[in-house]
Motif scaffolding. Structure first.
Motif, mmCIF file in Angstrom:
data_model
loop_
_atom_site.group_PDB
_atom_site.id
_atom_site.type_symbol
_atom_site.label_atom_id
_atom_site.label_comp_id
_atom_site.label_asym_id
_atom_site.label_seq_id
_atom_site.Cartn_x
_atom_site.Cartn_y
_atom_site.Cartn_z
ATOM 1 N N TYR A 27 0.910 -0.940 -0.231
ATOM 2 C CA TYR A 27 -0.016 0.076 -0.072
ATOM 3 C C TYR A 27 0.957 1.304 0.035
ATOM 4 O O TYR A 27 1.202 2.012 1.117
ATOM 5 N N HIS A 28 1.326 1.820 -1.196
ATOM 6 C CA HIS A 28 2.131 2.884 -1.188
ATOM 7 C C HIS A 28 1.852 3.990 -2.320
ATOM 8 O O HIS A 28 2.376 4.811 -2.114
ATOM 9 N N THR A 29 0.837 3.565 -3.111
ATOM 10 C CA THR A 29 0.236 4.540 -3.851
ATOM 11 C C THR A 29 -0.763 5.323 -3.170
ATOM 12 O O THR A 29 -1.450 4.938 -2.123
ATOM 13 N N ASN A 30 -1.107 6.679 -3.742
ATOM 14 C CA ASN A 30 -2.167 7.386 -3.218
ATOM 15 C C ASN A 30 -3.407 6.986 -3.292
ATOM 16 O O ASN A 30 -4.200 6.728 -2.230
ATOM 17 N N VAL A 31 -3.741 6.218 -4.469
ATOM 18 C CA VAL A 31 -4.959 5.639 -4.437
ATOM 19 C C VAL A 31 -5.298 4.318 -3.522
ATOM 20 O O VAL A 31 -6.254 4.335 -2.855
ATOM 21 N N ARG A 72 -3.874 4.267 -0.426
ATOM 22 C CA ARG A 72 -3.863 4.810 0.962
ATOM 23 C C ARG A 72 -5.337 5.358 0.787
ATOM 24 O O ARG A 72 -5.913 5.505 2.049
ATOM 25 N N ALA A 73 -5.739 5.989 0.073
ATOM 26 C CA ALA A 73 -7.211 6.557 0.031
ATOM 27 C C ALA A 73 -8.241 5.513 0.244
ATOM 28 O O ALA A 73 -9.164 5.643 0.752
ATOM 29 N N ARG A 78 5.189 1.711 5.259
ATOM 30 C CA ARG A 78 4.773 3.178 5.042
ATOM 31 C C ARG A 78 3.485 3.394 5.318
ATOM 32 O O ARG A 78 2.709 2.747 5.775
#
Length: 85
Positions: A12-16, A18-19, A85
């Motif tokens: 889970y490291h992209t903004n999508v 995480r959102a 992260r």
């Protein structure tokens, strides 16, 4: 002997991503709150322990709590390189 293949853990490291995880947590917390409010309102109106509002409220609260539990496990996944992260 046959060995089961282990799938790599999702990162889970992209903004999508995480959102998505954050919205899952928020909606799960809302489910818990809504379920508890249903139970309190049903009991305040004199309903018994097996009334529809109490049963459905407890079910909503349990579903929200389980979703929060699983979202907690997803947040503990380590990013590539070993850093969290």
């Amino acid at each position: 002997m046959v060995r089961a293949r282990s799938r790599p853990a999702p990162h889970y490291h992209t903004n999508v991503q995480r959102a998505h995880l954050a919205s899952t947590r928020v909606l799960s917390a809302l489910l818990v709150g809504l379920g508890l409010a249903m139970v309190v309102l049903a009991l305040a109106k004199g309903a018994g322990p097996l009334a529809l509002g109490v049963v459905l409220g407890l079910m909503l609260a349990a579903i929200g709590a389980l979703r929060l539990w699983f979202a907690r496990d997803a947040s503990s996944v380590r990013a590539p390189g070993g850093s969290k992260r």
